[in-house]
Scaffold this motif. Structure first.
Motif, short mmCIF file in Angstrom:
data_model
loop_
_atom_site.label_atom_id
_atom_site.label_comp_id
_atom_site.label_asym_id
_atom_site.label_seq_id
_atom_site.Cartn_x
_atom_site.Cartn_y
_atom_site.Cartn_z
N LYS A 27 0.82 -1.22 0.00
CA LYS A 27 0.00 0.00 0.00
C LYS A 27 0.85 1.27 0.00
O LYS A 27 0.38 2.33 -0.39
N LEU A 28 2.09 1.17 0.44
CA LEU A 28 2.95 2.35 0.52
C LEU A 28 3.51 2.78 -0.84
O LEU A 28 3.87 3.94 -1.02
N ILE A 29 3.58 1.87 -1.77
CA ILE A 29 4.31 2.15 -3.02
C ILE A 29 3.70 3.29 -3.82
O ILE A 29 4.39 4.26 -4.16
N GLU A 30 2.44 3.19 -4.15
CA GLU A 30 1.84 4.21 -5.03
C GLU A 30 1.91 5.62 -4.45
O GLU A 30 2.38 6.54 -5.13
N PRO A 31 1.48 5.84 -3.21
CA PRO A 31 1.54 7.22 -2.70
C PRO A 31 2.98 7.72 -2.53
O PRO A 31 3.25 8.91 -2.73
N THR A 32 3.90 6.83 -2.20
CA THR A 32 5.29 7.26 -2.02
C THR A 32 5.91 7.67 -3.33
O THR A 32 6.62 8.68 -3.40
N LEU A 33 5.64 6.93 -4.40
CA LEU A 33 6.19 7.30 -5.71
C LEU A 33 5.70 8.66 -6.19
O LEU A 33 6.35 9.29 -7.02
N LYS A 34 4.59 9.12 -5.66
CA LYS A 34 4.04 10.44 -6.03
C LYS A 34 4.65 11.57 -5.21
O LYS A 34 4.43 12.74 -5.52
N GLU A 35 5.40 11.23 -4.18
CA GLU A 35 5.97 12.25 -3.31
C GLU A 35 7.11 13.00 -3.98
O GLU A 35 7.89 12.42 -4.74
N THR A 36 7.22 14.27 -3.65
CA THR A 36 8.34 15.09 -4.12
C THR A 36 9.63 14.49 -3.60
O THR A 36 9.75 14.18 -2.42
N HIS A 68 8.86 12.45 3.93
CA HIS A 68 8.16 11.19 3.65
C HIS A 68 7.82 10.47 4.95
O HIS A 68 6.72 9.93 5.09
N LEU A 69 8.75 10.47 5.90
CA LEU A 69 8.53 9.76 7.15
C LEU A 69 7.37 10.34 7.96
O LEU A 69 6.81 9.65 8.81
N SER A 70 7.01 11.58 7.68
CA SER A 70 5.89 12.23 8.37
C SER A 70 4.60 12.21 7.56
O SER A 70 3.60 12.79 7.98
N SER A 71 4.62 11.56 6.41
CA SER A 71 3.44 11.55 5.54
C SER A 71 2.31 10.73 6.16
O SER A 71 2.53 9.84 6.99
N VAL A 72 1.10 11.03 5.75
CA VAL A 72 -0.08 10.35 6.28
C VAL A 72 0.01 8.84 6.03
O VAL A 72 -0.28 8.04 6.93
N HIS A 73 0.41 8.44 4.83
CA HIS A 73 0.44 7.00 4.54
C HIS A 73 1.49 6.26 5.37
O HIS A 73 1.27 5.11 5.74
N ILE A 74 2.59 6.89 5.72
CA ILE A 74 3.58 6.24 6.59
C ILE A 74 3.03 6.13 8.01
O ILE A 74 3.15 5.09 8.66
N LEU A 75 2.41 7.19 8.50
CA LEU A 75 1.83 7.15 9.85
C LEU A 75 0.72 6.10 9.95
O LEU A 75 0.65 5.36 10.94
N SER A 79 0.69 2.34 12.23
CA SER A 79 -0.43 1.91 13.05
C SER A 79 -0.95 0.54 12.60
O SER A 79 -1.24 -0.33 13.42
N ALA A 80 -1.02 0.34 11.29
CA ALA A 80 -1.58 -0.90 10.73
C ALA A 80 -0.72 -2.12 11.01
O ALA A 80 -1.23 -3.23 11.09
N VAL A 81 0.60 -1.93 11.14
CA VAL A 81 1.49 -3.08 11.37
C VAL A 81 1.98 -3.17 12.82
O VAL A 81 2.85 -4.00 13.12
N ASP A 82 1.43 -2.35 13.67
CA ASP A 82 1.84 -2.38 15.08
C ASP A 82 1.68 -3.79 15.64
O ASP A 82 0.63 -4.41 15.52
N GLY A 83 2.77 -4.33 16.19
CA GLY A 83 2.75 -5.67 16.75
C GLY A 83 2.99 -6.79 15.75
O GLY A 83 3.03 -7.96 16.13
N ALA A 84 3.14 -6.46 14.47
CA ALA A 84 3.31 -7.47 13.42
C ALA A 84 4.75 -7.57 12.92
O ALA A 84 5.07 -8.46 12.15
N ILE A 85 5.61 -6.67 13.35
CA ILE A 85 6.99 -6.61 12.89
C ILE A 85 7.92 -7.12 13.98
O ILE A 85 7.89 -6.63 15.11
N SER A 86 8.78 -8.09 13.64
CA SER A 86 9.72 -8.61 14.64
C SER A 86 11.04 -7.84 14.64
O SER A 86 11.70 -7.75 15.66
N SER A 87 11.43 -7.29 13.48
CA SER A 87 12.64 -6.46 13.44
C SER A 87 12.58 -5.49 12.27
O SER A 87 11.94 -5.75 11.25
N PHE A 88 13.27 -4.37 12.46
CA PHE A 88 13.34 -3.33 11.44
C PHE A 88 14.72 -2.72 11.49
O PHE A 88 15.19 -2.30 12.55
N THR A 89 15.39 -2.70 10.34
CA THR A 89 16.72 -2.09 10.23
C THR A 89 16.69 -1.12 9.07
O THR A 89 16.21 -1.46 7.98
#
Length: 96
Positions: A27-36, A68-75, A79-89
């Motif tokens: 879901k992140l791909i389309e809106p992110t590619l439109k970002e400046t 980008h990190l403050s964009s609505v789709h990232i926020l 929220s949508a993946v809260d508790g579903a990620i075991s690690s992030f680097t």
């Protein structure tokens, strides 16, 4: 050297949440590619370990990536993946 910023983000989903995380990442791909400032934004899934995803991103500048990190789709994503990620680097890199 380039002023562009390369981002390599590695996301590992909990084994029982792989499909949920994958759907939310897609879901992140389309809106992110439109970002400046977004030049490339490619999502990959590991062939041997499908719970591992990697985003390979190129941004015109670090400032635009940080917007980008403050964009609505990232926020919403966080929220949508809260508790579903075991690690992030995340690696901020410069092309040589």
């Amino acid at each position: 050297m380039s002023n562009k910023l390369t981002i390599v983000a590695r996301i590992e989903a909990n084994n029982d949440k792989v499909e949920r995380v994958k759907a939310e990442l897609l879901k992140l791909i389309e809106p992110t590619l439109k970002e400046t400032g977004c030049i490339q934004y490619h999502l990959h899934q590991d062939n041997e370990k499908p719970s591992v995803f990697v985003f390979y991103e190129i941004w015109e500048s670090r400032a635009l990536w940080q917007q980008h990190l403050s964009s609505v789709h990232i926020l919403e994503h966080r929220s949508a993946v809260d508790g579903a990620i075991s690690s992030f680097t995340l690696n901020e890199m410069t092309h040589l």
